[in-house]
Design a protein around this motif. Structure first.
Motif, PDB file in Angstrom:
ATOM      1  N   THR A 149       0.812  -1.211   0.000  1.00 14.63           N
ATOM      2  CA  THR A 149       0.000   0.000   0.000  1.00 14.63           C
ATOM      3  C   THR A 149       0.847   1.263   0.000  1.00 14.63           C
ATOM      4  O   THR A 149       0.439   2.296  -0.538  1.00 14.63           O
TER       5      THR A 149
ATOM      6  N   ARG B 214      -0.538   3.378  -3.185  1.00 18.74           N
ATOM      7  CA  ARG B 214      -1.443   4.485  -2.886  1.00 18.74           C
ATOM      8  C   ARG B 214      -0.906   5.853  -3.304  1.00 18.74           C
ATOM      9  O   ARG B 214      -1.648   6.650  -3.900  1.00 18.74           O
TER      10      ARG B 214
ATOM     11  N   VAL C   7      -6.923 -12.240   0.012  1.00 15.86           N
ATOM     12  CA  VAL C   7      -6.937 -10.814  -0.337  1.00 15.86           C
ATOM     13  C   VAL C   7      -8.212 -10.160   0.191  1.00 15.86           C
ATOM     14  O   VAL C   7      -8.178  -9.064   0.770  1.00 15.86           O
ATOM     15  N   SER C   8      -9.346 -10.831  -0.009  1.00 15.42           N
ATOM     16  CA  SER C   8     -10.620 -10.284   0.460  1.00 15.42           C
ATOM     17  C   SER C   8     -10.632 -10.126   1.971  1.00 15.42           C
ATOM     18  O   SER C   8     -11.137  -9.129   2.502  1.00 15.42           O
TER      19      SER C   8
ATOM     20  N   MET D 289      -8.574  -7.205   3.082  1.00 17.15           N
ATOM     21  CA  MET D 289      -9.169  -5.914   2.753  1.00 17.15           C
ATOM     22  C   MET D 289     -10.481  -5.649   3.485  1.00 17.15           C
ATOM     23  O   MET D 289     -11.141  -4.653   3.216  1.00 17.15           O
TER      24      MET D 289
ATOM     25  N   ASP E 263     -10.940  -4.574   6.386  1.00 15.09           N
ATOM     26  CA  ASP E 263     -10.838  -3.295   7.102  1.00 15.09           C
ATOM     27  C   ASP E 263     -10.317  -2.172   6.205  1.00 15.09           C
ATOM     28  O   ASP E 263      -9.883  -1.129   6.687  1.00 15.09           O
ATOM     29  N   LYS E 264     -10.323  -2.428   4.885  1.00 16.14           N
ATOM     30  CA  LYS E 264      -9.959  -1.413   3.883  1.00 16.14           C
ATOM     31  C   LYS E 264      -8.483  -1.029   3.913  1.00 16.14           C
ATOM     32  O   LYS E 264      -8.093   0.018   3.394  1.00 16.14           O
ATOM     33  N   GLN E 265      -7.636  -1.865   4.513  1.00 14.97           N
ATOM     34  CA  GLN E 265      -6.201  -1.595   4.504  1.00 14.97           C
ATOM     35  C   GLN E 265      -5.437  -2.908   4.640  1.00 14.97           C
ATOM     36  O   GLN E 265      -5.989  -3.906   5.090  1.00 14.97           O
ATOM     37  N   VAL E 266      -4.173  -2.875   4.231  1.00 15.72           N
ATOM     38  CA  VAL E 266      -3.326  -4.063   4.295  1.00 15.72           C
ATOM     39  C   VAL E 266      -2.094  -3.728   5.116  1.00 15.72           C
ATOM     40  O   VAL E 266      -1.300  -2.852   4.734  1.00 15.72           O
TER      41      VAL E 266
ATOM     42  N   GLU F 280       0.044  -8.781   6.674  1.00 18.69           N
ATOM     43  CA  GLU F 280      -0.876  -9.245   5.629  1.00 18.69           C
ATOM     44  C   GLU F 280      -0.208  -9.179   4.260  1.00 18.69           C
ATOM     45  O   GLU F 280      -0.352 -10.096   3.433  1.00 18.69           O
ATOM     46  N   ASP F 281       0.525  -8.105   4.025  1.00 23.08           N
ATOM     47  CA  ASP F 281       1.217  -7.943   2.752  1.00 23.08           C
ATOM     48  C   ASP F 281       2.232  -9.066   2.539  1.00 23.08           C
ATOM     49  O   ASP F 281       2.344  -9.625   1.444  1.00 23.08           O
TER      50      ASP F 281
END
Length: 218
Positions: A3, A7, A172-173, A176, A178-181, A185-186
């Motif tokens: 991210t 981003r 991946v789902s 995401m 919580d709308k962030q990685v 997680e990455d």
């Protein structure tokens, strides 16, 4: 971290779009360019704005890294009209009990590292996982796996590409939700992708070697 790379680039592109005198053509070019980073050749065939949203229709060619046989199978699967949940269920039902357990533990690990300072609230998480198309046996497997701490190192050991391929979209789902990685997680997602690529490269090398031997035998 993924991210941190993506981003700022997206924010820059959006700012350029906002100040462009040719927003439509610039956006069409930008979408194709972004997908090009993934080796995907895409053409925007329709673009329209309305109700605070942008609707884009794409035509996508075979990605550069995609095996022709895999691409034909993807097209065949799409023509059969199977949903993502159906495909996940079909792939998972082909697993051995060991593979199924590994996949459930992988998805549980993604939940554990999403917010490592707090235990997973299953009552909250259960309906969210259901919405991702996970079947009941997989959900119960994840719930069981959540009872003990999972380790990425142990999960990756002996992991085959079929399990990684089926687990990755759901992983991946989950990441995401919580709308962030976050960084953990990455790393997990990158590791799953690496397993898929390494074993696919080995399979391609083996196939090329067979073709080479066949050509030499002629």
């Amino acid at each position: 971290m993924l991210t941190q790379i993506v981003r700022p680039m997206v924010q820059t592109q959006l700012r350029l779009l906002a100040h462009s005198r040719a927003t439509r053509s610039t956006l069409i070019s930008t979408v194709s360019h972004w997908l090009g980073f993934l080796g995907v050749r895409a053409q925007v065939t329709q673009l329209e704005a309305g109700s605070g949203k942008i609707r884009i229709v794409l035509t996508v060619d075979k990605p550069e890294a995609c095996d022709p046989q895999d691409w034909q199978q993807i097209l065949c699967n799409l023509n059969q009209g199977a949903s993502e949940a159906d495909l996940f269920s079909t792939g998972a039902t082909k697993f051995t009990p060991q593979q199924q357990s590994k996949m459930c533990r992988l998805l549980a690990y993604l939940l554990q590292i999403g917010n490592p300072d707090e235990p997973v609230d299953w009552n909250v998480m259960y309906p969210q996982l259901q919405a991702l198309g996970l079947d009941e046996s997989t959900l119960m497997g994840i719930r069981s796996a959540l009872k003990v701490p999972q380790s990425l190192e142990n999960l990756v050991e002996g992991l085959d590409s079929d399990v990684a391929a089926v687990a990755l979209p759901k992983a991946v789902s989950i990441a995401m939700l919580d709308k962030q990685v976050n960084s953990s997680e990455d790393l997990a997602l990158s590791t799953l992708l690496k397993v898929m690529r390494e074993q696919q490269d080995m399979a391609n090398s083996s196939q090329n070697w067979k073709h080479l031997n066949a050509d030499q035998a002629r």
